[in-house]
Design a protein around this motif. Structure first.
Motif, PDB file in Angstrom:
ATOM      1  N   MET A   1       0.991  -1.200  -0.143  1.00 59.56           N
ATOM      2  CA  MET A   1      -0.009  -0.062  -0.012  1.00 59.56           C
ATOM      3  C   MET A   1       0.833   1.354   0.009  1.00 59.56           C
ATOM      4  N   GLU A   2       1.980   1.293   0.785  1.00 58.11           N
ATOM      5  CA  GLU A   2       2.903   2.269   0.900  1.00 58.11           C
ATOM      6  C   GLU A   2       3.620   2.787  -0.515  1.00 58.11           C
ATOM      7  N   ALA A   3       4.045   1.354  -1.230  1.00 56.24           N
ATOM      8  CA  ALA A   3       4.579   1.828  -2.639  1.00 56.24           C
ATOM      9  C   ALA A   3       3.707   2.417  -3.378  1.00 56.24           C
ATOM     10  N   LEU A   4       2.457   1.871  -3.438  1.00 58.21           N
ATOM     11  CA  LEU A   4       1.309   2.407  -4.780  1.00 58.21           C
ATOM     12  C   LEU A   4       1.313   3.812  -4.166  1.00 58.21           C
ATOM     13  N   ALA A   5       1.029   4.242  -2.867  1.00 58.60           N
ATOM     14  CA  ALA A   5       0.445   5.441  -2.702  1.00 58.60           C
ATOM     15  C   ALA A   5       1.710   6.519  -2.972  1.00 58.60           C
ATOM     16  N   ASP A   6       3.073   5.920  -2.604  1.00 60.29           N
ATOM     17  CA  ASP A   6       4.234   6.996  -3.000  1.00 60.29           C
ATOM     18  C   ASP A   6       4.474   6.987  -4.426  1.00 60.29           C
ATOM     19  N   LYS A   7       4.046   5.999  -5.383  1.00 62.83           N
ATOM     20  CA  LYS A   7       4.203   6.088  -6.693  1.00 62.83           C
ATOM     21  C   LYS A   7       3.083   6.900  -7.355  1.00 62.83           C
ATOM     22  N   GLY A   8       2.065   7.479  -6.560  1.00 62.37           N
ATOM     23  CA  GLY A   8       0.888   8.283  -7.064  1.00 62.37           C
ATOM     24  C   GLY A   8       0.059   7.273  -7.817  1.00 62.37           C
ATOM     25  N   HIS A   9       0.193   6.036  -7.537  1.00 63.12           N
ATOM     26  CA  HIS A   9      -1.071   5.089  -7.978  1.00 63.12           C
ATOM     27  C   HIS A   9      -1.942   5.213  -7.107  1.00 63.12           C
ATOM     28  N   GLY A  10      -3.237   5.329  -7.692  1.00 59.97           N
ATOM     29  CA  GLY A  10      -4.366   5.453  -6.818  1.00 59.97           C
ATOM     30  C   GLY A  10      -4.953   4.431  -6.090  1.00 59.97           C
ATOM     31  N   LEU A  11      -4.632   4.551  -4.819  1.00 59.16           N
ATOM     32  CA  LEU A  11      -5.535   3.639  -3.852  1.00 59.16           C
ATOM     33  C   LEU A  11      -7.129   3.812  -3.681  1.00 59.16           C
ATOM     34  N   ARG A  12      -7.989   3.162  -3.939  1.00 58.91           N
ATOM     35  CA  ARG A  12      -9.231   3.648  -3.987  1.00 58.91           C
ATOM     36  C   ARG A  12     -10.037   2.738  -2.613  1.00 58.91           C
ATOM     37  N   LEU A  13     -10.836   3.112  -1.976  1.00 60.99           N
ATOM     38  CA  LEU A  13     -11.780   2.470  -1.226  1.00 60.99           C
ATOM     39  C   LEU A  13     -13.155   2.022  -1.491  1.00 60.99           C
ATOM     40  N   LYS A  14     -13.425   0.838  -1.285  1.00 62.17           N
ATOM     41  CA  LYS A  14     -14.699   0.225  -1.632  1.00 62.17           C
ATOM     42  C   LYS A  14     -15.555   0.236  -0.393  1.00 62.17           C
ATOM     43  N   ILE A  15     -16.549   0.839  -0.124  1.00 61.73           N
ATOM     44  CA  ILE A  15     -17.303   1.103   0.903  1.00 61.73           C
ATOM     45  C   ILE A  15     -18.534   0.374   1.136  1.00 61.73           C
ATOM     46  N   TYR A  16     -18.794  -0.555   2.104  1.00 58.45           N
ATOM     47  CA  TYR A  16     -20.035  -1.284   2.424  1.00 58.45           C
ATOM     48  C   TYR A  16     -20.793  -0.819   3.612  1.00 58.45           C
ATOM     49  N   ALA A  17     -21.941  -0.857   3.414  1.00 59.59           N
ATOM     50  CA  ALA A  17     -22.926  -0.103   4.349  1.00 59.59           C
ATOM     51  C   ALA A  17     -24.197  -0.391   4.302  1.00 59.59           C
ATOM     52  N   PHE A  18     -24.975  -0.192   5.597  1.00 58.61           N
ATOM     53  CA  PHE A  18     -26.332  -0.696   5.462  1.00 58.61           C
ATOM     54  C   PHE A  18     -27.265   0.787   5.713  1.00 58.61           C
ATOM     55  N   ALA A  19     -27.980   0.820   4.827  1.00 57.89           N
ATOM     56  CA  ALA A  19     -28.716   2.122   4.789  1.00 57.89           C
ATOM     57  C   ALA A  19     -29.784   2.018   5.833  1.00 57.89           C
TER      58      ALA A  19
END
Length: 187
Positions: free
Chosen positions: A132-150
């Motif tokens: 994760m650190e290497a991807l963030a450092d290289k500017g590659h986008g880390l994305r979040l998938k969010i799971y939730a209950f409405a």
């Protein structure tokens, strides 16, 4: 149910409240509806779209577990003192929300009751943290998938779905899951 558009947020809001948002759904879907000045023309356009909207609302009633992608979650560099990656996305701040737009106009939003639980991603596996650190450092986008209950709605302003996050996943290139954290901090 994956949330990819404001119309889906409006359908879910309508399903959870006593006030269907048919006019807003039409405005989010149709430029003809948005641009029409003639009340009869607007009414006719809405009538043609109403069965599709009502079907979406009926489906949303039975799909209160939702997911969506945050493309810019602002995951910061690994904090060795906290043993976690800080996440500074507005969604996880008090009063934060995820906005859903159609034609550059906000039509719906999701707020979460437990966003503070996800302000730090506690990655205990060294290999995962380094990846994760290497991807963030290289500017590659880390994305979040969010799971939730409405859980409910708030119609005091922009139609809002109120939800509780059940888990988040950190996605890397090609959307592979790098890390997952559940509500309460469990991995």
């Amino acid at each position: 149910m994956p949330i990819e558009s404001a119309v889906q947020v409006l359908a879910l809001n309508s399903a959870l409240s006593a006030k269907p948002k048919l006019e807003l759904m039409a405005g989010a879907t149709s430029s003809d509806y948005r641009d029409a000045r003639d009340s009869f023309k607007k009414h006719d356009i809405l009538q043609g779209m109403q069965p599709k909207f009502e079907a979406a609302i009926a489906e949303a009633k039975y799909h209160r577990y939702i997911t969506w992608i945050n493309d810019y979650p602002q995951i910061r560099h690994f904090d060795f003192n906290a043993h976690a990656f800080p996440v500074e996305t507005g969604l996880f701040q008090f009063g934060g929300s995820a906005q859903f737009y159609e034609d550059h106009q906000p039509y719906g939003q999701i707020t979460v009751s437990n966003g503070a639980d996800f302000r730090a991603l506690h990655v205990t596996d060294d290999t995962t943290a380094r990846t994760m650190e290497a991807l963030a450092d290289k500017g590659h986008g880390l994305r979040l998938k969010i799971y939730a209950f409405a859980q409910g709605t708030d119609d005091s302003g922009t139609p809002t779905v109120q939800a509780a996050i059940t888990k988040v996943q950190v996605l890397g290139a090609s959307d592979q899951v790098l890390f997952e954290q559940k509500a309460g901090g469990a991995q």
